[in-house]
Structures are given as structure tokens and as C-alpha cells.
Design a protein around this motif. Structure first.
Motif, mmCIF file in Angstrom:
data_model
loop_
_atom_site.group_PDB
_atom_site.id
_atom_site.type_symbol
_atom_site.label_atom_id
_atom_site.label_comp_id
_atom_site.label_asym_id
_atom_site.label_seq_id
_atom_site.Cartn_x
_atom_site.Cartn_y
_atom_site.Cartn_z
ATOM 1 N N ASN A 32 1.682 -9.804 8.071
ATOM 2 C CA ASN A 32 1.854 -10.897 9.021
ATOM 3 C C ASN A 32 0.603 -11.766 9.168
ATOM 4 O O ASN A 32 0.672 -12.889 9.666
ATOM 5 C CB ASN A 32 2.239 -10.343 10.396
ATOM 6 N N LEU A 33 -0.529 -11.261 8.706
ATOM 7 C CA LEU A 33 -1.778 -12.020 8.845
ATOM 8 C C LEU A 33 -1.867 -13.185 7.861
ATOM 9 O O LEU A 33 -2.660 -14.108 8.052
ATOM 10 C CB LEU A 33 -2.981 -11.090 8.663
ATOM 11 N N GLY A 34 -1.103 -13.131 6.786
ATOM 12 C CA GLY A 34 -1.000 -14.266 5.886
ATOM 13 C C GLY A 34 -2.097 -14.413 4.849
ATOM 14 O O GLY A 34 -2.137 -15.415 4.138
ATOM 15 N N TYR A 35 -2.999 -13.460 4.746
ATOM 16 C CA TYR A 35 -4.058 -13.613 3.743
ATOM 17 C C TYR A 35 -3.568 -13.260 2.339
ATOM 18 O O TYR A 35 -4.238 -13.547 1.347
ATOM 19 C CB TYR A 35 -5.297 -12.779 4.116
ATOM 20 N N ARG A 36 -2.388 -12.614 2.260
ATOM 21 C CA ARG A 36 -1.723 -12.382 0.978
ATOM 22 C C ARG A 36 -0.343 -13.058 1.062
ATOM 23 O O ARG A 36 0.418 -12.797 1.994
ATOM 24 C CB ARG A 36 -1.585 -10.889 0.692
ATOM 25 N N SER A 37 -0.032 -13.904 0.101
ATOM 26 C CA SER A 37 1.227 -14.655 0.141
ATOM 27 C C SER A 37 2.418 -13.735 -0.098
ATOM 28 O O SER A 37 2.281 -12.651 -0.679
ATOM 29 C CB SER A 37 1.213 -15.761 -0.916
ATOM 30 N N LYS A 38 3.586 -14.171 0.324
ATOM 31 C CA LYS A 38 4.802 -13.376 0.142
ATOM 32 C C LYS A 38 5.087 -13.146 -1.340
ATOM 33 O O LYS A 38 5.489 -12.048 -1.747
ATOM 34 C CB LYS A 38 5.997 -14.061 0.803
ATOM 35 N N SER A 39 4.891 -14.188 -2.144
ATOM 36 C CA SER A 39 5.143 -14.042 -3.584
ATOM 37 C C SER A 39 4.182 -13.029 -4.209
ATOM 38 O O SER A 39 4.575 -12.253 -5.097
ATOM 39 C CB SER A 39 5.015 -15.400 -4.281
ATOM 40 N N TYR A 40 2.936 -13.030 -3.739
ATOM 41 C CA TYR A 40 1.938 -12.074 -4.229
ATOM 42 C C TYR A 40 2.345 -10.653 -3.851
ATOM 43 O O TYR A 40 2.313 -9.742 -4.681
ATOM 44 C CB TYR A 40 0.578 -12.424 -3.635
ATOM 45 N N ILE A 41 2.745 -10.477 -2.605
ATOM 46 C CA ILE A 41 3.156 -9.157 -2.117
ATOM 47 C C ILE A 41 4.386 -8.668 -2.890
ATOM 48 O O ILE A 41 4.429 -7.517 -3.354
ATOM 49 C CB ILE A 41 3.460 -9.213 -0.606
ATOM 50 N N ASP A 42 5.383 -9.543 -3.041
ATOM 51 C CA ASP A 42 6.619 -9.161 -3.739
ATOM 52 C C ASP A 42 6.346 -8.775 -5.181
ATOM 53 O O ASP A 42 6.933 -7.810 -5.708
ATOM 54 C CB ASP A 42 7.630 -10.316 -3.693
ATOM 55 N N TYR A 43 5.447 -9.508 -5.826
ATOM 56 C CA TYR A 43 5.089 -9.201 -7.224
ATOM 57 C C TYR A 43 4.542 -7.789 -7.346
ATOM 58 O O TYR A 43 4.961 -7.011 -8.211
ATOM 59 C CB TYR A 43 4.068 -10.219 -7.732
ATOM 60 N N TRP A 44 3.621 -7.438 -6.457
ATOM 61 C CA TRP A 44 2.968 -6.139 -6.563
ATOM 62 C C TRP A 44 3.863 -4.998 -6.089
ATOM 63 O O TRP A 44 3.779 -3.878 -6.625
ATOM 64 C CB TRP A 44 1.648 -6.148 -5.799
ATOM 65 N N LEU A 45 4.711 -5.243 -5.119
ATOM 66 C CA LEU A 45 5.606 -4.177 -4.664
ATOM 67 C C LEU A 45 6.585 -3.767 -5.775
ATOM 68 O O LEU A 45 6.990 -2.610 -5.861
ATOM 69 C CB LEU A 45 6.367 -4.611 -3.412
ATOM 70 N N LYS A 46 6.951 -4.721 -6.623
ATOM 71 C CA LYS A 46 7.812 -4.393 -7.766
ATOM 72 C C LYS A 46 7.077 -3.531 -8.789
ATOM 73 O O LYS A 46 7.702 -2.856 -9.606
ATOM 74 C CB LYS A 46 8.302 -5.687 -8.433
ATOM 75 N N LYS A 47 5.724 -3.577 -8.738
ATOM 76 C CA LYS A 47 4.909 -2.775 -9.646
ATOM 77 C C LYS A 47 4.384 -1.499 -8.971
ATOM 78 O O LYS A 47 3.410 -0.911 -9.428
ATOM 79 C CB LYS A 47 3.723 -3.607 -10.150
ATOM 80 N N CYS A 48 5.032 -1.075 -7.899
ATOM 81 C CA CYS A 48 4.637 0.139 -7.191
ATOM 82 C C CYS A 48 4.525 1.310 -8.162
ATOM 83 O O CYS A 48 5.430 1.534 -8.970
ATOM 84 C CB CYS A 48 5.676 0.449 -6.109
ATOM 85 N N PRO A 49 3.431 2.071 -8.142
ATOM 86 C CA PRO A 49 3.244 3.180 -9.084
ATOM 87 C C PRO A 49 4.366 4.219 -9.076
ATOM 88 O O PRO A 49 4.713 4.763 -10.127
ATOM 89 C CB PRO A 49 1.926 3.808 -8.621
ATOM 90 N N VAL A 50 4.935 4.473 -7.909
ATOM 91 C CA VAL A 50 6.045 5.430 -7.830
ATOM 92 C C VAL A 50 7.266 4.885 -8.565
ATOM 93 O O VAL A 50 7.901 5.580 -9.358
ATOM 94 C CB VAL A 50 6.398 5.746 -6.359
ATOM 95 N N LEU A 51 7.585 3.612 -8.332
ATOM 96 C CA LEU A 51 8.743 3.002 -8.979
ATOM 97 C C LEU A 51 8.554 2.890 -10.490
ATOM 98 O O LEU A 51 9.489 3.142 -11.256
ATOM 99 C CB LEU A 51 8.993 1.609 -8.387
ATOM 100 N N VAL A 52 7.360 2.519 -10.911
ATOM 101 C CA VAL A 52 7.077 2.385 -12.348
ATOM 102 C C VAL A 52 7.264 3.729 -13.053
ATOM 103 O O VAL A 52 7.897 3.804 -14.116
ATOM 104 C CB VAL A 52 5.647 1.853 -12.576
ATOM 105 N N ALA A 53 6.752 4.795 -12.460
ATOM 106 C CA ALA A 53 6.892 6.125 -13.053
ATOM 107 C C ALA A 53 8.348 6.583 -13.040
ATOM 108 O O ALA A 53 8.837 7.160 -14.021
ATOM 109 C CB ALA A 53 6.019 7.123 -12.311
ATOM 110 N N GLU A 54 9.051 6.318 -11.951
ATOM 111 C CA GLU A 54 10.470 6.693 -11.855
ATOM 112 C C GLU A 54 11.296 6.009 -12.944
ATOM 113 O O GLU A 54 12.126 6.649 -13.608
ATOM 114 C CB GLU A 54 11.024 6.321 -10.484
ATOM 115 N N LYS A 55 11.074 4.722 -13.126
ATOM 116 C CA LYS A 55 11.828 3.972 -14.137
ATOM 117 C C LYS A 55 11.579 4.528 -15.535
ATOM 118 O O LYS A 55 12.504 4.648 -16.346
ATOM 119 C CB LYS A 55 11.446 2.488 -14.079
#
Length: 280
Positions: free
Chosen positions: A247-270
Motif C-alpha cells: 500500500n505504500l506504493g514504492y513498488r508498482s503493482k506490475s512489478y509486484i505481480d511480475y515477481w509473485l508469479k516467480k515465487c520460488p515455491v511456485l517455480v519449484a512446484e511447476k
């Protein structure tokens, strides 16, 4: 390579940290906590290629490194609660984890401070003719400290068995790296100019990290020459504390969404599902 074990270790650290975050508001953990959620793949991948006698040093975001290297979980939780049975007798808290039996030599919160400590450990290992190495974990902010260059120079000059591991999550608290460093600055090129070879890797793929770091660690042990790895990664939560601060806005939504898709748990699961090691 045991892919399932790598996934298990990443998931184990994630669940431990999530539980710490969940319970932090109970006010029984009275030390600051810098959680590693989102950055678990690097310590797990690196530590999968280390033996018990290899040493590591780390900084303020130390939980994942401590646990991945085999640090005692009960002692860590006791330490966060300030208990005498904690790994630092309850006197250090989250940023001063230590387990000498597991090779966790130190966690120190002063930015950049564990880099020369790790180089000193590696020098001692070489003087003692040890076949083991020291791994130094630090963030991108630590590369802005003068001691980073001095330590690289000393390690290169003396051919020390040390692996420098930079976990670049792009932010120092709320300050983006572009506000702190020139976009022409490249620490791998800097290291090579000093005499240390290195590479850049995806910091969210534990299986690739394990495979590729194995080669570098093997070279260090054979040649007693330092190496450096730069990992690009992302912390999911606030710099210090158990909360989400998007909510503080120092990281953009697009930036956050990009990295959440690269979550280490999800990457390993896939990966494990593609290999049919895990079921859907």
C-alpha cells in the motif's frame, strides 16, 4: 540431485516464516524480524552443495540461510523469543543467529560487516589447509560499502576459498537500486576487474541454483580461488516486520505481480509437476 528435497526445504522455510509473521503480533518476539519470504531459493540451492564443515555468514535477513544450512529450528525460535535456550542465549535475536555445529558462523546486521568476517574465515581455512569453503550472503546494499571492494581484493590477492553471494532484491528498505547506484554499475564486472570470476543467476529457481552453483563451488574447492554470484530476487513482505507493505506504493503493482508469479515455491512446484514428481 534430489529435486523433491529442494522443494521441501524451500517450502519448509516458507511455512516457518509465515508462522513467525502470524505470531509476531502476540508481542512475545520482542526483536525486529527481517523475513526471507520470497528469497528462500538462494540459500536452499547454495546449501544443497555444502557439507557440514563448510561455513556461512549472513546479515540481517538471516532466517533462511540459517535454516537451509541446517541450523537448529528450536534454538532459532527460542532466540526470537529472547530465551536462554536460544542459539545466541536469547541476547541477539533474529539478526544474530549462530549454529557452529551446522557451520553457521555469524549473522550480523551492520550492512556489509559480514563480508570481511567471511573473508577472514576463508583465510583461516586456507591457513589450516582445509578443503572447505566459506559462503558470504549479503544484499545489494552491502555492495555500496567500501569494505565490499576491499574484501574482494583481499580474497583475490590471496586466492581464498570463498563464495560471495549477493541477493539483489532491488530495494534498500524503500529506496530502489536505481536511486542508489548508476545503471552502468555491474558488480560482476567489478569483481572480474579485481580478479574474481562470477555470474548472474535467477534467484527464484532453486533447482537451477543448485545445479549451477554446484559447478562454482566445486571449482572453488579445487582451485582455492574465490567466486561471486549475483542473484535477482524479491522479498514479498516489508523490509523489517511481518506485514505486507504494498500500500505504500514504492513498488508498482506490475512489478509486484511480475515477481509473485516467480515465487520460488511456485517455480519449484511447476517443475516437479512437469517431471511428474508431484501430482496435480
Amino acid at each position: 540431485m534430489n529435486y523433491l528435497k529442494l522443494y521441501f526445504e524451500v517450502l519448509r522455510i516458507r511455512k516457518i516464516e509465515e508462522e513467525i509473521a502470524k505470531r509476531y503480533s502476540q508481542q512475545k518476539m520482542r526483536c525486529p524480524v527481517h523475513l526471507s519470504i520470497g528469497q528462500e531459493a538462494v540459500p536452499v540451492g547454495i546449501s544443497s552443495n555444502l557439507n557440514k564443515n563448510d561455513k556461512i555468514v549472513t546479515a540481517h535477513r538471516s532466517h533462511a540461510h540459517y535454516l537451509a544450512k541446517g541450523g537448529n529450528l528450536s534454538s532459532m525460535i527460542q532466540e526470537l523469543h529472547g530465551k536462554l535456550d536460544g542459539c545466541a542465549k536469547g541476547k541477539g535475536g533474529s539478526m544474530h543467529l549462530i549454529d557452529l555445529k551446522a557451520g553457521v558462523q555469524a549473522a550480523v546486521p551492520i550492512v556489509g560487516s559480514t563480508i570481511p568476517i567471511g573473508v577472514g574465515i576463508a583465510w583461516g581455512q586456507k591457513l589450516n589447509k582445509s578443503k572447505n569453503i566459506c559462503v558470504i550472503f549479503f544484499g545489494d546494499g552491502a555492495t555500496e560499502e567500501g569494505v565490499f571492494l576491499e574484501s574482494l581484493d583481499f580474497a583475490a590477492l590471496n586466492n581464498l576459498p570463498v563464495l560471495f553471494v549477493c541477493e539483489d532484491n532491488n530495494f534498500s528498505v524503500y529506496s530502489q537500486k536505481s536511486k542508489r547506484q548508476s545503471n552502468k554499475r555491474d558488480i560482476i564486472k567489478i569483481a572480474k576487474s579485481i580478479g574474481i570470476d562470477g555470474t548472474k543467476m535467477d534467484g527464484n529457481d532453486v533447482i537451477k541454483i543448485s545445479k549451477e552453483s554446484k559447478i562454482l563451488i566445486s571449482k572453488i574447492k579445487k582451485t582455492s580461488k574465490p567466486k561471486i554470484i549475483l542473484f535477482n530476487t524479491y522479498r514479498h513482505l516489508e523490509h523489517c516486520g511481518p506485514n505486507n507493505d504494498n500500500n505504500l506504493g514504492y513498488r508498482s503493482k506490475s512489478y509486484i505481480d511480475y515477481w509473485l508469479k516467480k515465487c520460488p515455491v511456485l517455480v519449484a512446484e511447476k517443475y516437479l509437476k512437469r517431471k511428474r514428481i508431484l501430482s496435480n
